[in-house]
Each structure stands twice: as structure tokens, then as C-alpha cells.
Design a protein around this motif. Structure first.
Motif, PDB file in Angstrom:
ATOM      1  N   HIS A  60      -2.560  -2.816   6.099  1.00  0.00           N
ATOM      2  CA  HIS A  60      -2.348  -3.693   5.178  1.00  0.00           C
ATOM      3  C   HIS A  60      -3.896  -2.905   4.353  1.00  0.00           C
ATOM      4  CE1 HIS A  60      -1.607  -6.997   2.295  1.00  0.00           C
ATOM      5  NE2 HIS A  60      -2.732  -6.647   1.140  1.00  0.00           N
ATOM      6  N   VAL A 103      -0.106  -1.515   0.759  1.00  0.00           N
ATOM      7  CA  VAL A 103       0.492  -2.172   0.392  1.00  0.00           C
ATOM      8  C   VAL A 103       0.445  -2.659  -0.665  1.00  0.00           C
ATOM      9  CG1 VAL A 103       2.241  -3.047   2.081  1.00  0.00           C
ATOM     10  CG2 VAL A 103       0.033  -4.120   1.878  1.00  0.00           C
ATOM     11  N   THR A 127       3.231   2.328  -1.012  1.00  0.00           N
ATOM     12  CA  THR A 127       4.304   0.886  -1.392  1.00  0.00           C
ATOM     13  C   THR A 127       4.532   1.355  -2.449  1.00  0.00           C
ATOM     14  OG1 THR A 127       2.998  -0.559  -2.036  1.00  0.00           O
ATOM     15  CG2 THR A 127       4.803  -0.529   0.187  1.00  0.00           C
ATOM     16  N   ALA A 130       2.504  -3.381  -6.397  1.00  0.00           N
ATOM     17  CA  ALA A 130       3.522  -4.135  -5.854  1.00  0.00           C
ATOM     18  C   ALA A 130       3.726  -4.884  -6.947  1.00  0.00           C
ATOM     19  CB  ALA A 130       2.545  -5.047  -5.122  1.00  0.00           C
ATOM     20  N   LYS A 180       6.577  -4.277  -1.438  1.00  0.00           N
ATOM     21  CA  LYS A 180       5.217  -4.926  -1.229  1.00  0.00           C
ATOM     22  C   LYS A 180       5.540  -5.925  -2.412  1.00  0.00           C
ATOM     23  CE  LYS A 180       1.940  -7.438  -0.837  1.00  0.00           C
ATOM     24  NZ  LYS A 180       0.186  -6.517  -1.152  1.00  0.00           N
ATOM     25  N   GLU A 240       2.077 -10.697   4.812  1.00  0.00           N
ATOM     26  CA  GLU A 240       1.319 -10.422   4.454  1.00  0.00           C
ATOM     27  C   GLU A 240       0.053 -11.335   4.759  1.00  0.00           C
ATOM     28  OE1 GLU A 240       0.835  -6.773   4.886  1.00  0.00           O
ATOM     29  OE2 GLU A 240       2.668  -7.380   5.401  1.00  0.00           O
TER      30      GLU A 240
END
Length: 397
Positions: A60, A103, A127, A130, A180, A240
């Protein structure tokens, strides 16, 4: 052909409680021999009893997380954000993190710079921005300002099934490792409470369905039991944070074969350094709500049989707390479990059997420490302790 030999090491393979005395031979970035006697390359590192671990994985991480404030990281010129992001990646590598999963951020340009060796960096899995609903955790607009900020570098506000399908497809077109979503409120977002779930079931299912068709998965920012359950039943694989996890929801995570990626470092750092980083009052209040629950969530997840990874989620100047995250997680789960989380468990989460292990056929991403961390855990987070990082078989100068 590139070669490297490491002699007389104490090896943590990524899982075993007992460390092995052995030497390693690496060819073209891959571990090809482990044993008492191995091929001797022209370049040799004499470990002399030092401990060799798999390179650490931060699952993360935010390369573009140059600030705690959305207007600074999402509205700033990408050229500036990327240059700062490259520096953040380089510092993570020097700490011993040879792989990061970004992420909320990343793009093909930064990934190409990493892949071609233009910048010193861990392996970089991203990713893209988000996905957030209007008024969700990724929507950084204060309630009292009428501004247009749909998001750019780290977050994108996307509502509705069809729009989400297009957004997910475009992320995979651009090389995303996974997707994400924000499925609960967050500490630094200005208008949403922590607990209520975000996105409708149909919206989350649209995202997870598209990811499954690409043989990938979805990671969800989620704190509360209700938000975690909402994510799981609609197909999310990676939870997460999860600070407010309860026992029943931990069991549900195990039933769904989901992973927990705790990020204990960020709450501890924000609590201690709130004035320094300008955390507003609403953020401070929400941080206090989740701060002391994180370690309990790790305990509940492990008890339920949930695989627990490791992440940090550090924004802005807090990035220098990355190794402190190992200390906090070791306090919650023990040193061996923490090491597994940051190596082999995270590799499993990433679907990368070549990472997070020291074994024949694995990538030669290695961290060499002066002491055995199972006996002297502080060597993991003591930045004054000398550490040697090897990335793809090449020692970091």
C-alpha cells in the motif's frame, strides 16, 4: 549474462521459522543455486553470517502521494508530481523495499521509467487513480467550495455502472496491475464519515466483474465492518486498512479468501506529526477513531485465518516512517508473522510466485542485514543499521 554470489549467509526464505546457513548464486537476476557450495561468480558478496531476506514488499504505497491534501497531489502538474514520485520510489528501494503496489496512482509513463531503468525504483505495480463515488473518500472537495475536481493523478470520481466499466477497462488498457475503489470514508477526505459503505452493490460488482475478466482483482479502501462486508460480498479480494474489523467480519473475510493489508504506520505518524503535515481538525478526529484499532484488526484477522499483508499508506513528508511500519506490525503480530506479511504473503496477494521468497527460481530481490531479525527485530527498522539491497541480482550502490 550477469552473475552474483553471496557466501556464508543466514537465510530467511520468506516463510520458515528456522533460518538456514547457506550461500547463493544468482544468474541474470534469478536465484539459481542455494547450498553449502555454489558457483562462484566474478562478483562476490561475503555475508560472513549476515542475514539475507527476500526484498520487502509494500502493498500500500503511493508514489504520487506528495501531500495529505488532494488539491496538491491531484491538481499539481503531473511532471512535478512524477519527479517527486520518482524520488519517493528511490528512497523506498534504499530502505529495502524491492516491490511496491501503488494503490491509487501510477501510470504507464512512470512504469516505463522504472522498467527501463531510467530511475532507481522497486518493482512497480500500480492501479491507476482510485475510483471514488461523488462525496466519497477520493473526492477532495470541501463542502463549502464550489470547485470542479473530478480527480487526476491519484483519485477519480466516477459514478454509475456504465461509467465505472469504462474506467476499469481503460485502467487495464494502460497497464494496471489491479483496480482500487473507495468503499468507505477516510481520514483525510473532508465530507464523508468513516463507517458508511460507499458505492452501490451494482457499482462494485461492475468493477469486480471487469477485473475478474482480466484475471485480476479489486482492492478496496474500507474501515468499518459494514464497509468491509459490503466489499466482500460484491467481489473485492483485498481489504485496505480494515482498522475497525470485528470478529464476525474477519471470519467472513476468511470465507471469501480475502486479504487484509493493514497500514498501521500512517495513523501513528499522523497522530504524532499532525501539526507538521497540516492535518485539519476533521482529519485528526477521524484518525483518532481508527488509530488504536489497527493492531486489534491484525490480531482478529490472523485468528480467523485471513492472510495479512503489509502496507504503509504514507503521504507527503510522512514517507520517512516506512520502516516504522514494520515495528508497529511486529508489535501486533510478532516478528516472524510481520516478515512473512512483508514478503511471501504480499507476494501471494500480488499473484507473483517469483517474489517474496529466497528459493531457486525466485527473483534475486534481496535485503542483507547485519543481524538476525528474529533475534534482534529492531534491525528491520533501525535506519542506522547498515543494509545492502539487491534488486534483480544487482547490488544497490
Amino acid at each position: 549474462m550477469s552473475e552474483l554470489t553471496i557466501t556464508d549467509a543466514l537465510i530467511f526464505d520468506g516463510w520458515s521459522a528456522e533460518l538456514a546457513e547457506a550461500s547463493l548464486y544468482v544468474r541474470d537476476g534469478v536465484v539459481t543455486e542455494i547450498g553449502d557450495r555454489v558457483t562462484r561468480a566474478e562478483r562476490v558478496i561475503e555475508a560472513r553470517g549476515r542475514t539475507v531476506l527476500p526484498g520487502l514488499i509494500d502493498a500500500h504505497f503511493h508514489a504520487y502521494g506528495i501531500s495529505l491534501h488532494a488539491f496538491q497531489f491531484d491538481a499539481a502538474p503531473l511532471s512535478y508530481v512524477a519527479l517527486l514520485g520518482a524520488r519517493r520510489l528511490g528512497r523506498a528501494l534504499r530502505r529495502g523495499f524491492t516491490t511496491v503496489r501503488d494503490v491509487a496512482g501510477g501510470d504507464p509513463g512512470l512504469a516505463k521509467a522504472v522498467a527501463t531503468g531510467l530511475i532507481a525504483s522497486p518493482r512497480y505495480l500500480y492501479t491507476g487513480p482510485a475510483l471514488s463515488q461523488t462525496g466519497g473518500h477520493g473526492d477532495g472537495r470541501p463542502a463549502d467550495l464550489d470547485v470542479c475536481l473530478h480527480g487526476r493523478h491519484m483519485n477519480e470520481v466516477v459514478d454509475g455502472v456504465d461509467a465505472l466499466r469504462v474506467a476499469v477497462r481503460d485502467r487495464f488498457r494502460r497497464g494496471a496491475h489491479a483496480i482500487k475503489i473507495m468503499s468507505s470514508g477516510g481520514v483525510v477526505s473532508p465530507t464523508d464519515p468513516i463507517r458508511p459503505p460507499q458505492y452501490s452493490p451494482e457499482e462494485i460488482q461492475a468493477v469486480t466483474g471487469e477485473a475478474a475478466r482480466r484475471d485480476s482483482y479489486v482492492a478496496a479502501h474500507a474501515y468499518s465492518p459494514e464497509a468491509i462486508r459490503h466489499s466482500l460480498v460484491n467481489g473485492v479480494r483485498s481489504i485496505e486498512h480494515g482498522n475497525l474489523l470485528d470478529e464476525a467480519t474477519a471470519l467472513l473475510m476468511a470465507q471469501h479468501n480475502a486479504y487484509l493489508v493493514p497500514t498501521l504506520a500512517t495513523y501513528d505518524a499522523m497522530s504524532r506529526r499532525a501539526d507538521e503535515v497540516g492535518l485539519p481538525p476533521v482529519g485528526r478526529a477521524k484518525n483518532e477513531e481508527v488509530l488504536h484499532a489497527g493492531k486489534r484488526a491484525v490480531e482478529l484477522a490472523r485468528k480467523a485465518g485471513v492472510p495479512v499483508g503489509f502496507g504503509t499508506d504514507l503521504m507527503g513528508d510522512l514517507e520517512d516512517e516506512q520502516l516504522a511500519g514494520l515495528r508497529l506490525q511486529a508489535e501486533a503480530s510478532g516478528t516472524l508473522a510481520c516478515l512473512r506479511s512483508a514478503t511471501s504473503v504480499n507476494a501471494s496477494l500480488l499473484n507473483r510466485a517469483d517474489l517474496g521468497r529466497v528459493e531457486i527460481g525466485a527473483a534475486a530481490d534481496l535485503l542483507i542485514l547485519p543481524r538476525n531479525p528474529l533475534e534482534s527485530p529492531d534491525v528491520l527498522w533501525d535506519e542506522s543499521a547498515p543494509r545492502l539491497v539487491v534488486r534483480s541480482g544487482v547490488p544497490l550502490d
